[in-house]
Design a protein around this motif. Structure first.
Motif, PDB file in Angstrom:
ATOM      1  N   PRO A 172      58.864  43.001  29.276  1.00  0.00           N
ATOM      2  CA  PRO A 172      59.829  43.377  29.414  1.00  0.00           C
ATOM      3  C   PRO A 172      60.800  42.714  28.168  1.00  0.00           C
ATOM      4  CG  PRO A 172      59.078  42.391  31.333  1.00  0.00           C
ATOM      5  CD  PRO A 172      58.143  42.166  30.116  1.00  0.00           C
ATOM      6  N   ASN A 173      59.638  41.779  27.249  1.00  0.00           N
ATOM      7  CA  ASN A 173      61.039  41.127  26.441  1.00  0.00           C
ATOM      8  C   ASN A 173      60.941  41.852  24.674  1.00  0.00           C
ATOM      9  OD1 ASN A 173      62.153  38.899  27.755  1.00  0.00           O
ATOM     10  ND2 ASN A 173      60.451  37.908  27.512  1.00  0.00           N
ATOM     11  N   GLY A 174      59.852  42.830  25.316  1.00  0.00           N
ATOM     12  CA  GLY A 174      59.237  43.855  24.108  1.00  0.00           C
ATOM     13  C   GLY A 174      58.173  42.941  23.194  1.00  0.00           C
ATOM     14  N   GLU A 175      57.743  42.613  24.065  1.00  0.00           N
ATOM     15  CA  GLU A 175      56.861  41.344  22.638  1.00  0.00           C
ATOM     16  C   GLU A 175      55.425  42.410  23.474  1.00  0.00           C
ATOM     17  OE1 GLU A 175      58.831  37.469  22.702  1.00  0.00           O
ATOM     18  OE2 GLU A 175      57.646  37.914  24.346  1.00  0.00           O
ATOM     19  N   PHE A 176      53.687  42.051  22.209  1.00  0.00           N
ATOM     20  CA  PHE A 176      52.303  42.441  23.181  1.00  0.00           C
ATOM     21  C   PHE A 176      52.299  40.908  23.246  1.00  0.00           C
ATOM     22  CE2 PHE A 176      48.455  43.036  20.305  1.00  0.00           C
ATOM     23  CZ  PHE A 176      47.711  43.534  21.744  1.00  0.00           C
ATOM     24  N   ALA A 177      51.971  41.378  24.112  1.00  0.00           N
ATOM     25  CA  ALA A 177      51.485  40.299  25.483  1.00  0.00           C
ATOM     26  C   ALA A 177      50.680  40.266  25.894  1.00  0.00           C
ATOM     27  CB  ALA A 177      52.876  39.143  26.237  1.00  0.00           C
ATOM     28  N   GLY A 178      49.292  41.208  25.839  1.00  0.00           N
ATOM     29  CA  GLY A 178      48.270  41.434  26.438  1.00  0.00           C
ATOM     30  C   GLY A 178      47.248  42.652  26.539  1.00  0.00           C
ATOM     31  N   ALA A 179      45.959  42.220  26.900  1.00  0.00           N
ATOM     32  CA  ALA A 179      44.856  43.291  25.855  1.00  0.00           C
ATOM     33  C   ALA A 179      43.974  43.317  27.400  1.00  0.00           C
ATOM     34  CB  ALA A 179      44.316  42.786  24.554  1.00  0.00           C
ATOM     35  N   TYR A 180      43.804  44.100  27.722  1.00  0.00           N
ATOM     36  CA  TYR A 180      42.714  44.204  28.831  1.00  0.00           C
ATOM     37  C   TYR A 180      41.764  45.316  28.521  1.00  0.00           C
ATOM     38  CZ  TYR A 180      45.606  41.234  31.151  1.00  0.00           C
ATOM     39  OH  TYR A 180      47.041  39.936  31.291  1.00  0.00           O
ATOM     40  N   ASP A 181      40.450  45.299  29.407  1.00  0.00           N
ATOM     41  CA  ASP A 181      39.706  46.347  29.664  1.00  0.00           C
ATOM     42  C   ASP A 181      39.883  46.920  30.514  1.00  0.00           C
ATOM     43  OD1 ASP A 181      36.605  46.641  29.542  1.00  0.00           O
ATOM     44  OD2 ASP A 181      36.854  47.061  31.386  1.00  0.00           O
ATOM     45  N   THR A 182      39.537  48.456  29.997  1.00  0.00           N
ATOM     46  CA  THR A 182      40.391  49.939  30.757  1.00  0.00           C
ATOM     47  C   THR A 182      40.244  50.255  32.328  1.00  0.00           C
ATOM     48  OG1 THR A 182      38.814  50.864  30.249  1.00  0.00           O
ATOM     49  CG2 THR A 182      39.993  50.905  28.325  1.00  0.00           C
ATOM     50  N   ARG A 183      38.908  48.935  32.748  1.00  0.00           N
ATOM     51  CA  ARG A 183      38.846  49.286  33.643  1.00  0.00           C
ATOM     52  C   ARG A 183      39.121  47.776  35.117  1.00  0.00           C
ATOM     53  NH1 ARG A 183      37.147  53.555  35.802  1.00  0.00           N
ATOM     54  NH2 ARG A 183      36.407  52.244  38.180  1.00  0.00           N
ATOM     55  N   ALA A 184      40.018  47.482  34.166  1.00  0.00           N
ATOM     56  CA  ALA A 184      40.640  46.209  34.773  1.00  0.00           C
ATOM     57  C   ALA A 184      41.687  46.042  35.688  1.00  0.00           C
ATOM     58  CB  ALA A 184      40.694  44.501  33.436  1.00  0.00           C
ATOM     59  N   PHE A 185      41.411  46.916  36.594  1.00  0.00           N
ATOM     60  CA  PHE A 185      43.119  47.104  37.486  1.00  0.00           C
ATOM     61  C   PHE A 185      43.370  46.638  38.088  1.00  0.00           C
ATOM     62  CE2 PHE A 185      40.266  51.852  38.099  1.00  0.00           C
ATOM     63  CZ  PHE A 185      40.297  52.166  36.408  1.00  0.00           C
ATOM     64  N   ALA A 186      43.000  45.414  38.521  1.00  0.00           N
ATOM     65  CA  ALA A 186      43.241  44.441  39.566  1.00  0.00           C
ATOM     66  C   ALA A 186      44.012  42.942  38.483  1.00  0.00           C
ATOM     67  CB  ALA A 186      42.429  43.536  39.896  1.00  0.00           C
ATOM     68  N   ASP A 187      43.252  43.396  37.722  1.00  0.00           N
ATOM     69  CA  ASP A 187      43.636  41.999  36.334  1.00  0.00           C
ATOM     70  C   ASP A 187      45.431  42.539  35.739  1.00  0.00           C
ATOM     71  OD1 ASP A 187      41.722  39.898  36.714  1.00  0.00           O
ATOM     72  OD2 ASP A 187      41.225  40.703  35.017  1.00  0.00           O
ATOM     73  N   ILE A 188      44.926  44.265  35.384  1.00  0.00           N
ATOM     74  CA  ILE A 188      46.761  44.978  34.260  1.00  0.00           C
ATOM     75  C   ILE A 188      47.667  44.369  35.526  1.00  0.00           C
ATOM     76  CG2 ILE A 188      47.041  47.119  34.349  1.00  0.00           C
ATOM     77  CD1 ILE A 188      44.558  47.408  33.462  1.00  0.00           C
ATOM     78  N   ARG A 189      47.066  45.010  36.918  1.00  0.00           N
ATOM     79  CA  ARG A 189      48.066  45.293  38.351  1.00  0.00           C
ATOM     80  C   ARG A 189      49.191  43.875  38.272  1.00  0.00           C
ATOM     81  NH1 ARG A 189      45.229  45.565  42.582  1.00  0.00           N
ATOM     82  NH2 ARG A 189      46.118  42.916  43.199  1.00  0.00           N
TER      83      ARG A 189
END
Length: 196
Positions: A172-189
């Motif tokens: 929300p601060n406008g910062e690139f703060a994470g990269a996840y595997d495209t199927r890591a739904f729980a981690d992204i959530r």
């Protein structure tokens, strides 16, 4: 004795190299190390104008909410089609959990990916514009975006590209703060919920 000393020295150097390459043992691959570094060192994302698949222009990122994105090119016959399917599932997963998070598939080939191509890709993957839209930046912004988000794009011999793919998170601060595997739904959530 010299052989033992040499062997121990070589083993120590090898362990040091592995330690360095795996970011202190926290990642098994170079991509894993990249993701650890991104999470620990958020980078400000400067404002960028994107043309979305409905033809409107959006200034991006809008602060105050998390944003999910991926980089694609619409004529990609393989990995982009798979990641588009994954992004659709991610959208459904988040929506089912009551999370309305803006999602963008951003073309790194805006010359080829004109409005009809963006619309066709969106239709093929069920992107309706809300919360997920397909977009393209201005051509002169592409290199800076790829560098900022650490996306590697290499032209192949057949008019396409080899590239890495991940779900990227802007906080929300406008910062690139994470990269996840495209199927890591729980981690992204979990990452999104922690930002709300």
């Amino acid at each position: 004795m010299k052989q033992v000393t040499f062997t121990l020295s070589a083993a120590l150097l090898g362990c040091a190299a592995i330690w360095q390459a795996t970011d202190g043992g926290r990642a098994v691959t170079a991509e894993g190390a990249r993701r650890v570094q991104i999470a620990e060192n958020p980078v400000h994302v400067p404002p960028v104008s994107l043309e979305t698949m409905d033809g409107s222009l959006q200034m991006w990122p809008a602060q105050g909410q998390p944003i999910l994105l991926e980089f694609i090119y619409t004529t990609c016959p393989t990995i982009c089609q798979t990641s588009g399917g994954d992004f659709a599932e991610l959208r459904d997963h988040l929506t089912d959990k009551g999370l309305d998070v803006p999602m963008y598939s951003v073309s790194f080939d805006p010359v080829t990916d004109a409005l009809p191509e963006l619309q066709s890709y969106g239709e093929a993957h069920g992107a309706s514009g809300q919360p997920w839209t397909i977009a393209r930046p201005e051509t002169d912004a592409v290199a800076g975006l790829l560098d900022l988000f650490r996306v590697t794009v290499i032209p192949d011999r057949w008019g396409g590209y080899q590239h890495n793919i991940a779900v990227l998170v802007i906080n929300p601060n406008g910062e690139f703060a994470g990269a996840y595997d495209t199927r890591a739904f729980a981690d992204i959530r979990s990452a999104v919920e922690a930002m709300l």
